[in-house]
Write an enzyme that holds these catalytic residues in place. Structure first.
Site, short mmCIF file in Angstrom:
data_model
loop_
_atom_site.label_atom_id
_atom_site.label_comp_id
_atom_site.label_asym_id
_atom_site.label_seq_id
_atom_site.Cartn_x
_atom_site.Cartn_y
_atom_site.Cartn_z
N ASP A 217 72.06 57.53 22.65
CA ASP A 217 72.23 58.77 23.41
C ASP A 217 73.71 59.13 23.61
O ASP A 217 74.52 58.24 23.87
CB ASP A 217 71.55 58.58 24.76
N GLU A 278 73.18 60.17 18.39
CA GLU A 278 73.10 61.54 18.88
C GLU A 278 74.53 61.98 19.15
O GLU A 278 75.09 61.70 20.20
CB GLU A 278 72.28 61.64 20.17
C1 GLC Z 1 71.04 63.43 25.57
C2 GLC Z 1 69.54 63.50 25.70
C3 GLC Z 1 69.23 64.46 26.81
C4 GLC Z 1 69.84 63.95 28.09
C5 GLC Z 1 71.34 63.71 27.92
C6 GLC Z 1 71.89 62.88 29.05
O1 GLC Z 1 71.59 64.62 25.13
O2 GLC Z 1 68.94 63.82 24.49
O3 GLC Z 1 67.85 64.65 26.95
O4 GLC Z 1 69.63 64.86 29.12
O5 GLC Z 1 71.61 63.00 26.75
O6 GLC Z 1 71.45 61.56 28.93
#
Ligand code: GLC
Ligand code: CA
Length: 556
Positions: A217, A278
């Site tokens: 994440d 991500e």
């Molecule tokens: C990422 C996740 C999202 C979350 C954010 C904070 O972007 O995909 O859903 O709110 O991180 O952890």
């Protein structure tokens, strides 16, 4: 060798180079105990059905212990399943069944921040400024005579200030802590070796248990620029080539790469494990640096996700992706939807695409559902023929639209609250899945009809039991696409664009002898000769013709 080949075929690729990975958003997949929130027992009961799609792996959004202030992305214990979803034992049961069905498991790790309820943060609150406990997070004194002004001007991605002031143990107002997201999600201090050790422990724990991989994440946010200098406004993306980019103090800092390399070394000690970042980093030439041979295995191709259903734009982004990822020896990934973005059916049906994080609410201009679905099916067929890894977000195989009429009283996304409703947020893509049209108010998500977000009436039409075995349904389309993708090894195939089959309004490519042809224009065109493997307008197609917003796969 043909100079137009953008991807060469690969013999015996590692699984993650070609996998179709299905994202389960646990609270909305299937609810076993009827409390209105999806759980592991419910999920286990639906696994055969999921496996019939032909997917290779499941990525679970976080199901760890959490106060659920950001739907589980606020983790209070990285090694324990939240009782809301079940127990660790229930996860191991699910896993055993998944294995027997040939599915790999990927878990979501959230290293940028924890929940404010995590014991490390609780300890930091109790300890003194400057203590080892506080050093695990990012605490600073405020500016101004009484420290009443936040340490800098950073804004939270969810809206509002990125700093919150605490009460010191003696009751006085004291230091501030940084949270790029909600105030319940304090950022870790990645300059501190103890933080690094802590996460190596988390990764090792799950690697030893045998997980096949991690989705990491906010992978672009871990390292903050020394001195925490001011920034202009909030941003969720890193943009610009590295050499000309104005540095952003918390996105895409160079120091991130050293952390990634450490993790890769750890993963390399095990067989066959993979991690996917991500990282909202653009352009793709910059994103590709995240998947150099000693870094991540994969990264979500958000450049692709953000590309509209448009002939020229798609040709460009696919060319760029295969070129840039290819240069570093990494597969590209392909993704159209996830739990943070507007479902692609609704996106393509909208007159204009809302800004990232904005969402579509009752006050927005409403999407054209039928046209959106038609384009979405064509886009999914275009995507699943491409070489590399593909991600499918739960519900897209049903053609589910976003719930665009969800009332404010049901909303739970912190974005909605932190912007006073100006951004409706992401709840619309997180509504529980419809399994049975006549399965009560929750359409078979459970047997009690309870649902943490109510499903719109239209979900009845999209229920899985209405599509299973029905020719031309979106579900059968996905099954067919994934099956043919495997059959012809498209994930690792030899790819080139096919100008000889394309025009100003159509775009074709050939992957391992399969022509994938999409029509973006209003007029029908004749289909070339060959064996029709898949068509996205199964029952509507006039034989031999490719209509508007339709994709076909033809074995030449
Ligand atoms: C990422 C996740 C999202 C979350 C954010 C904070 O972007 O995909 O859903 O709110 O991180 O952890
Ligand atoms: Ca439940």
């Amino acid at each position: 060798m043909d100079a137009n080949v953008l991807h060469k075929s690969i013999k015996s690729p590692e699984w993650w180079r070609t996998a179709v990975i299905y994202q389960i958003y646990p609270r909305s997949f299937a609810d076993g105990n009827g409390d209105g929130i999806g759980d592991l027992v419910g999920t286990t009961a639906r696994l055969e059905s999921l496996a019939s799609l032909g997917i290779d792996a499941i990525w679970f959004s976080p199901f760890f212990k959490s106060p659920q202030k950001d739907a589980g992305y606020d983790v209070a214990d990285y090694k324990t399943i939240d009782p809301l979803f079940g127990t660790n034992e229930e996860f191991y049961d699910l896993w055993a069944k998944a294995k027997s069905l040939g599915l790999r498991i990927i878990v979501d790790v959230v290293p940028n921040h924890s929940s404010d309820q995590h014991e490390l943060f609780q300890a930091a609150l109790k300890a003194a400024p400057g203590s080892a406990e506080r050093e695990m997070y990012i605490f600073r004194d405020g500016q101004g005579a009484k420290g009443e002004i936040p340490p800098n001007n950073w804004e939270s991605v969810f809206g509002g200030n990125a700093w919150t002031r605490i009460q010191e143990p003696d009751g006085t107002l004291g230091q501030w802590y940084l949270h790029i997201f909600d105030s319940s999600q304090p950022d870790f201090n990645w300059e501190n070796p103890k933080v690094r050790e802590f996460f190596e422990g988390v990764l090792s724990f799950w690697l030893d248990k045998g997980v096949d991989g991690f989705r990491i994440d906010v992978a672009h946010g871990l390292v903050k620029q020394v001195g925490l200098p001011d920034v202009q406004g909030a941003a969720t993306h890193v943009t610009g080539e590295e050499d000309q980019a104005t540095e952003h103090p918390f996105w895409g800092q160079e120091g991130v790469h050293e952390i990634i390399r450490g993790w890769r070394e750890l993963l390399n000690k095990y067989d066959d494990r993979a991690m996917c970042a991500e990282a909202w980093v653009l352009p793709l030439s910059r994103m590709a640096k995240w998947v150099r041979p000693d870094e991540y295995h994969q990264t979500f191709n958000f450049g692709y996700l953000e590309t509209p259903w448009d002939r020229a734009a798609l040709e460009k982004v696919v060319t760029e992706s295969l070129h840039e990822f290819g240069k570093v020896g990494a597969p590209s990934t392909w993704v159209l939807s996830n739990h943070d973005t507007i479902r692609h059916t609704s996106k393509y049906g909208s007159p204009s695409i809302p800004m990232h994080g904005m969402g579509i609410g009752p006050d927005s201009e409403q999407p054209d559902e039928a046209l959106g679905l038609r384009k979405a099916r064509a886009a999914s067929a275009f995507m699943l023929g491409l070489p590399g890894g593909a991600y499918v977000y739960q519900g897209e195989e049903l053609g589910l639209p976003e719930h665009t009429m969800l009332e404010g009283k049901y909303r739970q996304d912190p974005t909605y609250f932190r912007t006073n409703g100006e951004k409706v947020g992401r709840d619309g893509c997180r509504v529980p899945l419809p399994w049975e049209a006549n399965g009560g108010a929750s359409f078979g998500f459970n047997t009690t009809g309870k649902s943490w977000l109510p499903a719109p009436e239209s979900f009845k039409r999209y229920a899985r039991d209405q599509q299973e075995g029905v020719p031309g349904s979106t579900l059968e389309l996905y099954k067919r696409l994934i099956k043919e993708r495997k059959q012809f090894h498209l994930g690792s195939g030899e790819f080139r664009f096919a100008p000889e089959y394309s025009s100003d309004s159509t775009l074709g490519y050939i992957n391992n002898g399969v022509l994938v042809l999409s029509n973006f224009g209003p007029d029908s065109v004749n289909l070339p000769a060959g064996k029709l493997l898949v068509t996205t307008q199964h029952d509507l197609t006039v034989e031999g013709v490719l209509e508007h917003d339709q994709t076909v796969w033809i074995k030449l």
